[in-house]
Design a protein around this motif. Structure first.
Motif, PDB file in Angstrom:
ATOM      1  N   GLN A   7       0.828  -1.199   0.000  1.00 41.70           N
ATOM      2  CA  GLN A   7       0.000   0.000   0.000  1.00 41.70           C
ATOM      3  C   GLN A   7       0.867   1.255   0.000  1.00 41.70           C
ATOM      4  O   GLN A   7       2.020   1.220   0.472  1.00 41.70           O
ATOM      5  CB  GLN A   7      -0.910   0.004   1.223  1.00 41.70           C
ATOM      6  CG  GLN A   7      -1.976  -1.072   1.199  1.00 41.70           C
ATOM      7  CD  GLN A   7      -2.968  -0.934   2.335  1.00 41.70           C
ATOM      8  OE1 GLN A   7      -2.702  -0.258   3.328  1.00 41.70           O
ATOM      9  NE2 GLN A   7      -4.123  -1.570   2.192  1.00 41.70           N
ATOM     10  N   PRO A   8       0.343   2.348  -0.512  1.00 43.19           N
ATOM     11  CA  PRO A   8       1.088   3.616  -0.439  1.00 43.19           C
ATOM     12  C   PRO A   8       1.494   3.920   0.993  1.00 43.19           C
ATOM     13  O   PRO A   8       0.713   3.729   1.929  1.00 43.19           O
ATOM     14  CB  PRO A   8       0.083   4.631  -0.975  1.00 43.19           C
ATOM     15  CG  PRO A   8      -0.797   3.845  -1.887  1.00 43.19           C
ATOM     16  CD  PRO A   8      -0.930   2.495  -1.243  1.00 43.19           C
ATOM     17  N   GLY A   9       2.741   4.377   1.146  1.00 47.41           N
ATOM     18  CA  GLY A   9       3.295   4.636   2.467  1.00 47.41           C
ATOM     19  C   GLY A   9       3.993   3.451   3.091  1.00 47.41           C
ATOM     20  O   GLY A   9       4.674   3.600   4.118  1.00 47.41           O
ATOM     21  N   GLY A  10       3.850   2.296   2.490  1.00 41.88           N
ATOM     22  CA  GLY A  10       4.475   1.088   3.015  1.00 41.88           C
ATOM     23  C   GLY A  10       5.934   0.957   2.626  1.00 41.88           C
ATOM     24  O   GLY A  10       6.509   1.846   1.971  1.00 41.88           O
ATOM     25  N   SER A  11       6.515  -0.159   3.034  1.00 39.09           N
ATOM     26  CA  SER A  11       7.936  -0.414   2.790  1.00 39.09           C
ATOM     27  C   SER A  11       8.131  -1.806   2.211  1.00 39.09           C
ATOM     28  O   SER A  11       7.327  -2.716   2.447  1.00 39.09           O
ATOM     29  CB  SER A  11       8.735  -0.313   4.093  1.00 39.09           C
ATOM     30  OG  SER A  11       8.666   0.977   4.648  1.00 39.09           O
TER      31      SER A  11
ATOM     32  N   ASP B 298       6.158   4.564  -7.732  1.00 39.32           N
ATOM     33  CA  ASP B 298       7.289   3.651  -7.579  1.00 39.32           C
ATOM     34  C   ASP B 298       6.993   2.278  -8.192  1.00 39.32           C
ATOM     35  O   ASP B 298       7.880   1.412  -8.228  1.00 39.32           O
ATOM     36  CB  ASP B 298       7.639   3.464  -6.100  1.00 39.32           C
ATOM     37  CG  ASP B 298       8.146   4.734  -5.451  1.00 39.32           C
ATOM     38  OD1 ASP B 298       7.747   5.018  -4.305  1.00 39.32           O
ATOM     39  OD2 ASP B 298       8.944   5.454  -6.094  1.00 39.32           O
TER      40      ASP B 298
ATOM     41  N   SER C  61      -3.423   0.920  -3.416  1.00 39.67           N
ATOM     42  CA  SER C  61      -4.363   0.684  -2.323  1.00 39.67           C
ATOM     43  C   SER C  61      -5.502  -0.228  -2.783  1.00 39.67           C
ATOM     44  O   SER C  61      -6.393  -0.561  -2.003  1.00 39.67           O
ATOM     45  CB  SER C  61      -4.910   2.003  -1.798  1.00 39.67           C
ATOM     46  OG  SER C  61      -5.489   2.756  -2.846  1.00 39.67           O
TER      47      SER C  61
ATOM     48  N   ASN D 271      11.188   2.846   1.418  1.00 39.10           N
ATOM     49  CA  ASN D 271      10.236   3.327   2.408  1.00 39.10           C
ATOM     50  C   ASN D 271       9.309   4.378   1.797  1.00 39.10           C
ATOM     51  O   ASN D 271       9.620   4.961   0.750  1.00 39.10           O
ATOM     52  CB  ASN D 271      10.977   3.926   3.598  1.00 39.10           C
ATOM     53  CG  ASN D 271      11.849   2.910   4.311  1.00 39.10           C
ATOM     54  OD1 ASN D 271      11.522   1.714   4.374  1.00 39.10           O
ATOM     55  ND2 ASN D 271      12.966   3.373   4.850  1.00 39.10           N
ATOM     56  N   SER D 272       8.216   4.629   2.485  1.00 37.98           N
ATOM     57  CA  SER D 272       7.259   5.653   2.045  1.00 37.98           C
ATOM     58  C   SER D 272       6.927   5.490   0.564  1.00 37.98           C
ATOM     59  O   SER D 272       6.962   6.450  -0.212  1.00 37.98           O
ATOM     60  CB  SER D 272       7.823   7.051   2.313  1.00 37.98           C
ATOM     61  OG  SER D 272       8.129   7.217   3.679  1.00 37.98           O
ATOM     62  N   LEU D 273       6.594   4.287   0.200  1.00 37.78           N
ATOM     63  CA  LEU D 273       6.370   3.989  -1.215  1.00 37.78           C
ATOM     64  C   LEU D 273       5.160   4.722  -1.770  1.00 37.78           C
ATOM     65  O   LEU D 273       4.162   4.939  -1.063  1.00 37.78           O
ATOM     66  CB  LEU D 273       6.231   2.486  -1.412  1.00 37.78           C
ATOM     67  CG  LEU D 273       7.566   1.732  -1.367  1.00 37.78           C
ATOM     68  CD1 LEU D 273       7.341   0.249  -1.122  1.00 37.78           C
ATOM     69  CD2 LEU D 273       8.348   1.962  -2.634  1.00 37.78           C
ATOM     70  N   LYS D 274       5.275   5.093  -3.038  1.00 33.50           N
ATOM     71  CA  LYS D 274       4.238   5.837  -3.735  1.00 33.50           C
ATOM     72  C   LYS D 274       3.784   5.043  -4.950  1.00 33.50           C
ATOM     73  O   LYS D 274       4.556   4.225  -5.477  1.00 33.50           O
ATOM     74  CB  LYS D 274       4.777   7.188  -4.184  1.00 33.50           C
ATOM     75  CG  LYS D 274       5.371   8.031  -3.070  1.00 33.50           C
ATOM     76  CD  LYS D 274       5.999   9.301  -3.630  1.00 33.50           C
ATOM     77  CE  LYS D 274       6.623  10.134  -2.530  1.00 33.50           C
ATOM     78  NZ  LYS D 274       7.230  11.380  -3.064  1.00 33.50           N
TER      79      LYS D 274
ATOM     80  N   ARG E  85      14.290   8.196   0.714  1.00 41.54           N
ATOM     81  CA  ARG E  85      13.277   7.136   0.800  1.00 41.54           C
ATOM     82  C   ARG E  85      13.863   5.754   0.532  1.00 41.54           C
ATOM     83  O   ARG E  85      13.411   4.761   1.096  1.00 41.54           O
ATOM     84  CB  ARG E  85      12.138   7.377  -0.182  1.00 41.54           C
ATOM     85  CG  ARG E  85      11.300   8.607   0.115  1.00 41.54           C
ATOM     86  CD  ARG E  85       9.975   8.551  -0.626  1.00 41.54           C
ATOM     87  NE  ARG E  85      10.126   8.532  -2.074  1.00 41.54           N
ATOM     88  CZ  ARG E  85       9.644   7.577  -2.857  1.00 41.54           C
ATOM     89  NH1 ARG E  85       8.976   6.560  -2.353  1.00 41.54           N
ATOM     90  NH2 ARG E  85       9.802   7.664  -4.172  1.00 41.54           N
TER      91      ARG E  85
END
Length: 120
Positions: free
Chosen positions: A13-17, A90, A120, A84-87, A67
């Motif tokens: 999910q967005p924000g994940g790592s 990415d 998401s 980190n903080s995946l968008k 990131r």
């Protein structure tokens, strides 16, 4: 036979790592600079990060600094990419690359890639 085998990709999910790994065999791993590249659908392959053979020097594409972190373990013949903080942007296939400049030849090897999907 040289093999670079990436792993660790998947759906996040967005924000994940995620942490990608690339295990090398068939080369003297500690003699090679290692890089991660990525290729999104419909786009050219782009450099993400590079680490020197001994691990003392790293370089990142400016847009990913802070990131993503590249690291290596020469005892395990493995290079990593901590993301980190995946968008969503990415999302791409991530490739591992090994390069060594010889006297008259450049040794250049690629893995098969691992898919990273940020959604998401």
């Amino acid at each position: 036979q040289v093999q670079l085998v990436e792993s660790g990709g998947g759906l996040v999910q967005p924000g994940g790592s995620l942490r990608l790994s690339c295990a090398a065999s068939g080369i003297t791993f500690s003699s090679y600079a290692m890089s991660w590249y990525r290729q999104a659908p419909g786009k050219e392959r782009e450099l993400v990060a590079t680490i020197s053979s001994a691990g003392g020097s790293t370089n990142y594409v400016d847009s990913l600094k802070g990131r993503f972190t590249i690291s290596r373990d020469n005892a395990k013949n493995t290079v990593y990419l901590q993301m980190n903080s995946l968008k969503p942007e990415d999302t791409a296939v991530y490739y591992c690359n090994a390069v060594k400049q010889g006297f008259l030849v450049k040794y250049d090897y690629w893995g098969q890639g691992t898919q990273v999907t940020v959604s998401s």
